[in-house]
Design a protein around this motif. Sequence first.
Motif, PDB file in Angstrom:
ATOM      1  N   ILE A 201      -4.714   6.493  -1.523  1.00 29.27           N
ATOM      2  CA  ILE A 201      -4.450   6.937  -0.150  1.00 29.27           C
ATOM      3  C   ILE A 201      -3.884   8.350  -0.211  1.00 29.27           C
ATOM      4  O   ILE A 201      -2.915   8.610  -0.937  1.00 29.27           O
ATOM      5  CB  ILE A 201      -3.398   6.032   0.544  1.00 29.27           C
TER       6      ILE A 201
ATOM      7  N   ALA B 251       8.430   1.189  -0.766  1.00 34.44           N
ATOM      8  CA  ALA B 251       8.053   2.428  -0.085  1.00 34.44           C
ATOM      9  C   ALA B 251       8.215   2.270   1.418  1.00 34.44           C
ATOM     10  O   ALA B 251       7.731   1.290   1.991  1.00 34.44           O
ATOM     11  CB  ALA B 251       6.604   2.787  -0.415  1.00 34.44           C
TER      12      ALA B 251
ATOM     13  N   ALA C 277      -6.088   0.964  -4.172  1.00 32.53           N
ATOM     14  CA  ALA C 277      -6.444   1.936  -3.136  1.00 32.53           C
ATOM     15  C   ALA C 277      -5.821   3.284  -3.459  1.00 32.53           C
ATOM     16  O   ALA C 277      -4.671   3.362  -3.910  1.00 32.53           O
ATOM     17  CB  ALA C 277      -5.962   1.464  -1.763  1.00 32.53           C
TER      18      ALA C 277
ATOM     19  N   TYR D 143      -2.066  -1.797   3.038  1.00 29.56           N
ATOM     20  CA  TYR D 143      -2.571  -1.900   1.661  1.00 29.56           C
ATOM     21  C   TYR D 143      -1.680  -2.751   0.763  1.00 29.56           C
ATOM     22  O   TYR D 143      -1.826  -2.727  -0.446  1.00 29.56           O
ATOM     23  CB  TYR D 143      -2.769  -0.483   1.084  1.00 29.56           C
ATOM     24  N   ARG D 144      -0.745  -3.488   1.366  1.00 29.06           N
ATOM     25  CA  ARG D 144       0.045  -4.442   0.580  1.00 29.06           C
ATOM     26  C   ARG D 144      -0.891  -5.394  -0.139  1.00 29.06           C
ATOM     27  O   ARG D 144      -1.914  -5.784   0.414  1.00 29.06           O
ATOM     28  CB  ARG D 144       0.973  -5.273   1.478  1.00 29.06           C
ATOM     29  N   GLY D 145      -0.506  -5.770  -1.362  1.00 33.99           N
ATOM     30  CA  GLY D 145      -1.390  -6.633  -2.138  1.00 33.99           C
ATOM     31  C   GLY D 145      -2.306  -5.830  -3.047  1.00 33.99           C
ATOM     32  O   GLY D 145      -3.019  -6.391  -3.858  1.00 33.99           O
ATOM     33  N   LYS D 146      -2.260  -4.502  -2.896  1.00 37.71           N
ATOM     34  CA  LYS D 146      -3.048  -3.632  -3.766  1.00 37.71           C
ATOM     35  C   LYS D 146      -2.131  -2.644  -4.476  1.00 37.71           C
ATOM     36  O   LYS D 146      -1.064  -2.295  -3.960  1.00 37.71           O
ATOM     37  CB  LYS D 146      -4.077  -2.843  -2.941  1.00 37.71           C
ATOM     38  N   VAL D 147      -2.584  -2.244  -5.633  1.00 38.43           N
ATOM     39  CA  VAL D 147      -1.931  -1.106  -6.287  1.00 38.43           C
ATOM     40  C   VAL D 147      -2.356   0.140  -5.514  1.00 38.43           C
ATOM     41  O   VAL D 147      -3.550   0.323  -5.254  1.00 38.43           O
ATOM     42  CB  VAL D 147      -2.371  -0.998  -7.764  1.00 38.43           C
ATOM     43  N   VAL D 148      -1.375   0.949  -5.090  1.00 37.13           N
ATOM     44  CA  VAL D 148      -1.699   2.112  -4.269  1.00 37.13           C
ATOM     45  C   VAL D 148      -1.252   3.397  -4.966  1.00 37.13           C
ATOM     46  O   VAL D 148      -0.095   3.516  -5.392  1.00 37.13           O
ATOM     47  CB  VAL D 148      -1.008   2.020  -2.884  1.00 37.13           C
ATOM     48  N   VAL D 149      -2.186   4.328  -5.105  1.00 38.91           N
ATOM     49  CA  VAL D 149      -1.815   5.683  -5.497  1.00 38.91           C
ATOM     50  C   VAL D 149      -1.721   6.488  -4.212  1.00 38.91           C
ATOM     51  O   VAL D 149      -2.715   6.625  -3.482  1.00 38.91           O
ATOM     52  CB  VAL D 149      -2.854   6.311  -6.454  1.00 38.91           C
ATOM     53  N   LEU D 150      -0.519   6.939  -3.904  1.00 37.33           N
ATOM     54  CA  LEU D 150      -0.303   7.741  -2.696  1.00 37.33           C
ATOM     55  C   LEU D 150      -0.223   9.201  -3.132  1.00 37.33           C
ATOM     56  O   LEU D 150       0.661   9.593  -3.897  1.00 37.33           O
ATOM     57  CB  LEU D 150       1.002   7.306  -2.015  1.00 37.33           C
TER      58      LEU D 150
ATOM     59  N   LEU E 139       0.482   2.474   5.895  1.00 34.97           N
ATOM     60  CA  LEU E 139       0.558   2.289   4.450  1.00 34.97           C
ATOM     61  C   LEU E 139       0.617   0.796   4.114  1.00 34.97           C
ATOM     62  O   LEU E 139       0.010   0.335   3.147  1.00 34.97           O
ATOM     63  CB  LEU E 139       1.792   3.024   3.902  1.00 34.97           C
TER      64      LEU E 139
END
Lengths: 251, 133
Positions: free
Chosen positions: B20, A220, B18, A238-245, A235
């Motif tokens: 976001i 991304a 997270a 938040y590397r190292g995490k699953v992210v819902v954008l 953005l």
Amino acid sequence: MRSVCWVVAVMVLVGGCGAPDQPGPDVSDKDAGSSKETRPLSPEEQFEQLNLDYVQAVEKAGDEDGLQSPTVADQYAGKFLELASAHPESRTAFASLNWVAVFAKDPALQNQAIDQMVANHVDNVGLSRLNMQMAQKPLSDESDAQLTTMIEKSSDESIRASATMALARQLSSVPEDQQDEERIKSLYQSVVDQYTSQPRMVAAASQALAKFRFRIGQIAPEIDGEDLDGQAFKLSDYRGKVVVLDFWGDW
Amino acid sequence: MYPHERSLVEQLADKPFALIGVNSDRDLESIRAIVKEKNITWRSFWNGPQGTGGPISTEWGVTGWPTIYVLDAEGKIRYKNVRGADMDEAITKLLAEMGQEVELTHAASLPTGSKQSTVRQRRRGGGGSASVQ
């Protein structure tokens, strides 16, 4: 149909409307002078006549748009194809084939016309306009071959560029996970690299290329912005995490 | 959307996860009020005063709201526009890739009712969506 042409020809001559005939008696046409009443219509006149006949036929069918009369359109497509093959290299042939490409409902007729346009008129700039229409159509083996030929054979940049765009658009019309991504990208890239004389197409191609950065499988791109309280964040924080954008709005 | 998202944020509070947002409302004051009122506990970028025409959504080519991207721990885009149970499944899989086994359950009081019925509520369409132009 032919009889209608003859009747009109006779009327024109009898009426003496001073039609802009070829000057001088020594016309190369073999039939010239052979019979005053039966001067054949020039290809241009035949084209005009076919157009008029079609409009009348459609009106008669009570359907001015022709949208409900696919059979009428296809019937006339046959006549336009005939006219084109009688004078394959002429401008009238191109106009006739273009008529078929635009108005025929049967894809086989459209393809027949476009095949001939590509074979005999690959430098006619009218192809650029046709390509804008081609861009909206679904991909087929025929359209792939037609557009590829234009890209390879045409000496006109606007035709090559518009054919490249149309092919890329068609290839993009299939679901994302079935697309030939490399081919689409290289087509758009070739527009950006080669057709600087066509700024609008270059802009559209680079825009299309940019979208590939947001496809599944890509890292991304960064977002460097502010939260709703004005605090800066990224953005990539938040590397190292699953992210819902989630692009959202409360409306 | 909010109850499902809130439920995710709560259940995954101690996981590498997270949520976001990229908020595309034009008026910052009113969206701040809404965040309080509706208990929106997660952080959002603001797309700016142009709303849906703002720089972030424009760069990302977003033309429908909401639009969802799910990224893995490396920042790679792995799913798009997953909703409800599909979003849960995506998150569960990506956490599992990191060795984090989770089981997501949501209260039956979610607006869409059972977990199954949320699956049907995918993609654009429905009352909550909007688009540019």
